[in-house]
Scaffold this motif. Sequence first.
Motif, PDB file in Angstrom:
ATOM      1  N   GLY A 194       0.601  -1.139   0.006  1.00 27.35           N
ATOM      2  CA  GLY A 194      -0.186  -0.500   0.024  1.00 27.35           C
ATOM      3  C   GLY A 194       0.405   1.284   0.047  1.00 27.35           C
ATOM      4  O   GLY A 194       0.404   2.588   0.331  1.00 27.35           O
ATOM      5  N   PHE A 195       2.050   0.956  -0.164  1.00 26.68           N
ATOM      6  CA  PHE A 195       3.019   2.210  -0.389  1.00 26.68           C
ATOM      7  C   PHE A 195       3.778   2.205  -1.584  1.00 26.68           C
ATOM      8  O   PHE A 195       3.415   3.196  -2.451  1.00 26.68           O
ATOM      9  N   VAL A 196       4.712   1.232  -1.492  1.00 26.91           N
ATOM     10  CA  VAL A 196       6.345   1.720  -2.238  1.00 26.91           C
ATOM     11  C   VAL A 196       6.481   0.256  -2.481  1.00 26.91           C
ATOM     12  O   VAL A 196       6.901  -0.720  -1.632  1.00 26.91           O
ATOM     13  N   VAL A 197       7.240   0.420  -3.961  1.00 26.20           N
ATOM     14  CA  VAL A 197       8.420  -1.196  -4.078  1.00 26.20           C
ATOM     15  C   VAL A 197       9.668  -0.068  -4.294  1.00 26.20           C
ATOM     16  O   VAL A 197      10.194   0.304  -5.538  1.00 26.20           O
ATOM     17  N   GLN A 198      10.758  -0.603  -3.757  1.00 25.97           N
ATOM     18  CA  GLN A 198      11.715   0.320  -3.698  1.00 25.97           C
ATOM     19  C   GLN A 198      12.675   0.039  -4.042  1.00 25.97           C
ATOM     20  O   GLN A 198      13.268  -1.423  -3.778  1.00 25.97           O
ATOM     21  N   GLY A 199      13.964   0.299  -5.523  1.00 27.08           N
ATOM     22  CA  GLY A 199      14.966  -0.764  -5.528  1.00 27.08           C
ATOM     23  C   GLY A 199      16.123   0.602  -5.790  1.00 27.08           C
ATOM     24  O   GLY A 199      15.979   1.005  -5.753  1.00 27.08           O
ATOM     25  N   GLY A 200      16.760  -0.564  -7.006  1.00 27.18           N
ATOM     26  CA  GLY A 200      18.017   0.611  -7.531  1.00 27.18           C
ATOM     27  C   GLY A 200      19.198   0.530  -7.057  1.00 27.18           C
ATOM     28  O   GLY A 200      20.494   1.665  -7.130  1.00 27.18           O
ATOM     29  N   ASP A 201      19.160  -0.231  -5.983  1.00 28.50           N
ATOM     30  CA  ASP A 201      20.832  -0.038  -4.815  1.00 28.50           C
ATOM     31  C   ASP A 201      21.280  -0.882  -5.432  1.00 28.50           C
ATOM     32  O   ASP A 201      21.166  -2.407  -5.957  1.00 28.50           O
ATOM     33  N   PRO A 202      22.525  -1.359  -5.947  1.00 33.85           N
ATOM     34  CA  PRO A 202      23.887  -1.712  -6.785  1.00 33.85           C
ATOM     35  C   PRO A 202      23.948  -3.117  -5.850  1.00 33.85           C
ATOM     36  O   PRO A 202      24.028  -4.095  -5.951  1.00 33.85           O
ATOM     37  N   TRP A 203      23.945  -2.380  -3.820  1.00 37.34           N
ATOM     38  CA  TRP A 203      24.252  -3.905  -3.254  1.00 37.34           C
ATOM     39  C   TRP A 203      23.086  -4.523  -2.779  1.00 37.34           C
ATOM     40  O   TRP A 203      23.021  -5.696  -2.630  1.00 37.34           O
ATOM     41  N   GLY A 204      22.185  -4.229  -3.338  1.00 33.04           N
ATOM     42  CA  GLY A 204      20.575  -5.339  -3.336  1.00 33.04           C
ATOM     43  C   GLY A 204      19.957  -5.075  -1.962  1.00 33.04           C
ATOM     44  O   GLY A 204      19.485  -5.618  -1.321  1.00 33.04           O
ATOM     45  N   ASP A 205      20.740  -3.948  -0.506  1.00 32.94           N
ATOM     46  CA  ASP A 205      20.192  -3.960   0.438  1.00 32.94           C
ATOM     47  C   ASP A 205      19.703  -2.822   0.997  1.00 32.94           C
ATOM     48  O   ASP A 205      19.643  -2.289   2.171  1.00 32.94           O
ATOM     49  N   GLY A 206      19.496  -1.699  -0.041  1.00 29.72           N
ATOM     50  CA  GLY A 206      19.071  -0.068   0.006  1.00 29.72           C
ATOM     51  C   GLY A 206      20.720   0.396   0.940  1.00 29.72           C
ATOM     52  O   GLY A 206      20.590   1.794   1.676  1.00 29.72           O
ATOM     53  N   THR A 207      21.602   0.124   1.281  1.00 32.97           N
ATOM     54  CA  THR A 207      22.745   0.860   1.781  1.00 32.97           C
ATOM     55  C   THR A 207      23.670   1.286   0.934  1.00 32.97           C
ATOM     56  O   THR A 207      25.295   1.826   1.448  1.00 32.97           O
ATOM     57  N   GLY A 208      23.367   1.874  -0.308  1.00 33.09           N
ATOM     58  CA  GLY A 208      24.079   2.498  -1.687  1.00 33.09           C
ATOM     59  C   GLY A 208      23.493   3.246  -1.737  1.00 33.09           C
ATOM     60  O   GLY A 208      22.350   3.655  -2.490  1.00 33.09           O
ATOM     61  N   GLY A 209      24.197   4.398  -1.551  1.00 35.18           N
ATOM     62  CA  GLY A 209      23.864   5.856  -0.917  1.00 35.18           C
ATOM     63  C   GLY A 209      24.989   6.510  -2.834  1.00 35.18           C
ATOM     64  O   GLY A 209      26.054   6.069  -3.171  1.00 35.18           O
ATOM     65  N   PRO A 210      23.961   7.772  -2.930  1.00 33.97           N
ATOM     66  CA  PRO A 210      24.775   8.323  -4.609  1.00 33.97           C
ATOM     67  C   PRO A 210      26.343   8.598  -4.099  1.00 33.97           C
ATOM     68  O   PRO A 210      27.034   9.302  -4.856  1.00 33.97           O
ATOM     69  N   GLN A 211      26.392   9.538  -2.608  1.00 36.88           N
ATOM     70  CA  GLN A 211      27.921  10.137  -2.706  1.00 36.88           C
ATOM     71  C   GLN A 211      28.805   8.518  -2.184  1.00 36.88           C
ATOM     72  O   GLN A 211      30.206   9.356  -2.951  1.00 36.88           O
ATOM     73  N   HIS A 212      28.256   7.727  -2.483  1.00 30.33           N
ATOM     74  CA  HIS A 212      29.595   6.225  -2.913  1.00 30.33           C
ATOM     75  C   HIS A 212      29.193   5.670  -4.172  1.00 30.33           C
ATOM     76  O   HIS A 212      30.038   5.218  -4.821  1.00 30.33           O
ATOM     77  N   TYR A 213      27.985   5.209  -4.503  1.00 30.98           N
ATOM     78  CA  TYR A 213      27.316   4.647  -5.496  1.00 30.98           C
ATOM     79  C   TYR A 213      26.198   5.496  -6.290  1.00 30.98           C
ATOM     80  O   TYR A 213      25.424   5.327  -5.688  1.00 30.98           O
ATOM     81  N   PRO A 214      26.493   5.503  -7.400  1.00 34.21           N
ATOM     82  CA  PRO A 214      27.551   5.762  -8.412  1.00 34.21           C
ATOM     83  C   PRO A 214      28.459   6.416  -7.709  1.00 34.21           C
ATOM     84  O   PRO A 214      28.808   7.321  -8.468  1.00 34.21           O
ATOM     85  N   GLY A 215      28.345   7.420  -6.997  1.00 36.78           N
ATOM     86  CA  GLY A 215      29.315   8.386  -7.391  1.00 36.78           C
ATOM     87  C   GLY A 215      29.193   9.955  -7.224  1.00 36.78           C
ATOM     88  O   GLY A 215      30.056  10.899  -6.905  1.00 36.78           O
ATOM     89  N   TYR A 216      27.952   9.939  -7.179  1.00 31.69           N
ATOM     90  CA  TYR A 216      26.924  11.452  -7.576  1.00 31.69           C
ATOM     91  C   TYR A 216      26.004  11.781  -6.989  1.00 31.69           C
ATOM     92  O   TYR A 216      25.136  10.413  -7.285  1.00 31.69           O
ATOM     93  N   SER A 217      25.509  12.960  -7.394  1.00 28.91           N
ATOM     94  CA  SER A 217      24.165  13.104  -7.229  1.00 28.91           C
ATOM     95  C   SER A 217      23.478  14.329  -8.197  1.00 28.91           C
ATOM     96  O   SER A 217      24.339  14.870  -8.984  1.00 28.91           O
ATOM     97  N   PHE A 218      22.637  14.383  -8.450  1.00 32.51           N
ATOM     98  CA  PHE A 218      21.814  15.425  -9.351  1.00 32.51           C
ATOM     99  C   PHE A 218      20.397  15.946  -8.693  1.00 32.51           C
ATOM    100  O   PHE A 218      20.090  15.535  -7.783  1.00 32.51           O
TER     101      PHE A 218
END
Length: 316
Positions: A194-218
């Motif tokens: 009833g809310f969201v399905v979230q993905g997109g982390d290269p590690w598959g656990d939600g701990t890959g942030g833009p400052q590290h992976y992919p290494g940038y933000s926009f």
Amino acid sequence: MVRSRRAATGKAARARGGPRADARCPAGSVACRSVPTDKRARQRAAREQKQSEIQKSRKRKRNTRRTLGLAVLAAAIVGIVFAVNQGSKAAAPTTTTTSTTTSTSTTTTSTTLKAGVPRCPPLAGSAQRVILFEGAPGNCITKTAVFDATFTTSLGNIVVSMPAASSYAAVNNFVFLARYRYYDKTTFHRVIPGFVVQGGDPWGDGTGGPQHYPGYSFTGNTPPASCKTKPSQAACYQPGDIAMANSTGPTTNGSQFFFVLPGGQKVLNQEPNYTIFGKVISGTNIMDKIGADGTSSGTPAVKVQLLTVTVKQVAG
């Protein structure tokens, strides 16, 4: 004639062989004490030497115990420091739809961890999976292009239409990452019914942030603030939308995304801070099935794999 008691006593003492008092050495006189013989001197020296050796032995034992105690304490301190450091590495903050943090584990041996120059990838996709870049990509697509993105999951396919005109920065970024196989073999790590399905982390656990992976933000665009009071507008969140997850706002977009499940739009329209960049046009049933395996905590009961994402330009 009666003799005095002293004379009688002295005579009796002499009769018993007792010592005769020496008038020159009163009792207790230091000057008249007997001088120790050589044998007594040697015995005393031996006792003193033995006592000295006992004291030295006790001192050595105390020093040994002290040294061992210090060594054990030092080892314990080192162990505690190591455990804290390991724990600090192993431990990660709880993620939400808008939070992305860091990690240092890999998901596939074919992935390169060397930061790549953000060149536009080949239209057919990169031969090697890249998940780390030196900066954000340039303009790799035209502003009028429309793409279909096929999410191949372990449950089936979800197809999303992504018009660049509505969210150019987000669509350009997603096409860039998909063509570098960034999303291959990840998971939908956060699923709330009833809310969201979230993905997109290269590690598959939600701990890959833009400052590290992919290494940038926009920075991406967001729905209007009027969605809070008029959520039926076309620009507001609707079930089946795909949007960028972020850490503190639309300037911190990276790679994580989420599908809006039926009911999720009610919450999201109260906080329109997430860039919408596409809409599910096929596979809604797969999206809903993934959502059904979610939990209130966000940890899915069944982790569905995102095997690969392929993008195809269909217009523009």
